[in-house]
Design an enzyme around this catalytic site. Structure first.
Site, PDB file in Angstrom:
ATOM      1  N   SER A  40      -1.528   9.880  -6.140  1.00 25.48           N
ATOM      2  CA  SER A  40      -0.429   8.818  -6.530  1.00 25.48           C
ATOM      3  C   SER A  40       0.196   9.306  -7.720  1.00 25.48           C
ATOM      4  CB  SER A  40      -1.467   7.551  -6.940  1.00 25.48           C
ATOM      5  OG  SER A  40      -0.555   6.516  -6.687  1.00 25.48           O
ATOM      6  N   ASP A 190      -1.599   5.411   0.137  1.00 20.73           N
ATOM      7  CA  ASP A 190      -1.967   5.919  -1.201  1.00 20.73           C
ATOM      8  C   ASP A 190      -3.176   6.655  -1.128  1.00 20.73           C
ATOM      9  OD1 ASP A 190      -1.366   4.845  -4.371  1.00 20.73           O
ATOM     10  OD2 ASP A 190      -3.156   5.568  -4.041  1.00 20.73           O
TER      11      ASP A 190
END
Length: 311
Positions: A40, A190
């Protein structure tokens, strides 16, 4: 000179702290970085650090990290309004039941904005060339993501020529903010749902130490009792779950190395942790002063970290 791998945990805007920490760590000449990994926001920082090291050295890596977080800040009137609305909505979400809207019902604004921001700092063609003809001493880069359909963990690797801007977008694609990102026929969300960040692959690069930049605190001093505090702590624990599993693997190998010796090799694990008391909603906060505070805190924390290393 000690060889180190640096693993960067994800955490949205909080990873501006990682940017500052990396800037200071990379400027230190007492160690050599053999690998970087991230998920991320940590993947963004790891990419910028890796790309900068290979294209201009530690100074260039530091400049890229600082310029990215300055560019990511909400500075226009529309950006400030959108930032205040998003952060405010996130804080309300922990207290009220709010309607949710799929990112597929409106244009992919977030994905396009992220791609434009990253390609402003990283040349796509040069990124590909760096992986096609790697130098012998070139560090490895790993970026974590989660396959939406199969649930598989994916660590995109520079050694397999898999690092693209799109792969980093996949690592940062938070559901309900981003659409799933397609990369080579697979769909990703993610990387917080997988390896946050990739660690178990880092020994392949031969580091003597693994330095973990941790965004989510492992412990808290008081029991969370309000709805907001409970939501914050639940997010921290969820964000740390995969990291603790990754570190357990390394620590187990260290136990085998201590007991059995060859062919196992001990790798020292050291952690550098964001120690500011921040709530979950602030992971979306892009106010310039807030990002600057985090970036500077990362530099300061890294300075203390380096000073505390054994000689």
């Amino acid at each position: 000179m000690r060889t180190v791998a640096i693993a960067c945990q994800g955490g949205g805007s909080h990873t501006a702290f990682t940017g500052g920490a990396l800037q200071r760590l990379l400027a230190d000449r007492s160690h050599r970085v053999v690998a970087l990994s991230g998920t991320s926001g940590g993947a963004v920082c790891a990419l910028l650090a890796w790309y900068g090291l290979l294209t201009g050295g530690a100074a260039e890596a530091g400049r890229l990290l600082e310029r990215f977080w300055e560019a990511n800040a909400a500075t226009t009137l529309s950006g400030k309004v959108a930032n205040a609305w998003l952060v405010g909505l996130a804080r309300l979400e922990g207290r009220l039941s709010l309607p949710m809207v799929s990112p597929y019902v409106y244009p992919d604004i977030a994905g396009a904005a992220f791609t434009d921001l990253l390609t402003h700092h990283v040349d796509v063609d040069r990124l590909a060339r760096l992986q096609e003809s790697p130098r012998e001493d070139q560090p490895q880069l790993l970026v974590g993501a989660a396959d939406v359909l199969t649930g598989d963990f994916q660590a995109f690797s520079s050694r397999r020529r898999e690092i693209t801007v799109n792969a980093v977008l996949a690592s940062a694609a938070v559901p309900l903010l981003f659409r799933a990102v397609e990369e080579k026929g697979r769909y990703y969300w993610d990387g917080l749902f997988s390896q946050n960040p990739p660690v178990r692959e880092l020994p392949d690069a031969g580091p003597e130490e693994i330095w973990v930049i941790r965004i989510n605190p492992r412990g808290r001093a008081t029991e969370p009792k309000t709805v907001g505090d409970i939501a914050d702590r639940r997010n921290e624990l969820a964000g740390n779950l995969s990291l603790e599993q990754e570190l357990y693997f390394i620590r187990k190998v260290n136990q085998w190395a201590d007991r059995l010796g060859h062919p196992y090799r001990r790798i020292e694990i050291r952690e550098l942790t964001l120690d500011l008391d921040l709530d979950l909603a602030s992971k979306l906060d892009r106010r310039p002063a807030f990002l600057r505070r985090l970036f500077d805190a990362g530099r300061t924390q890294a300075e203390g970290f380096l000073a505390g290393l054994p000689g």
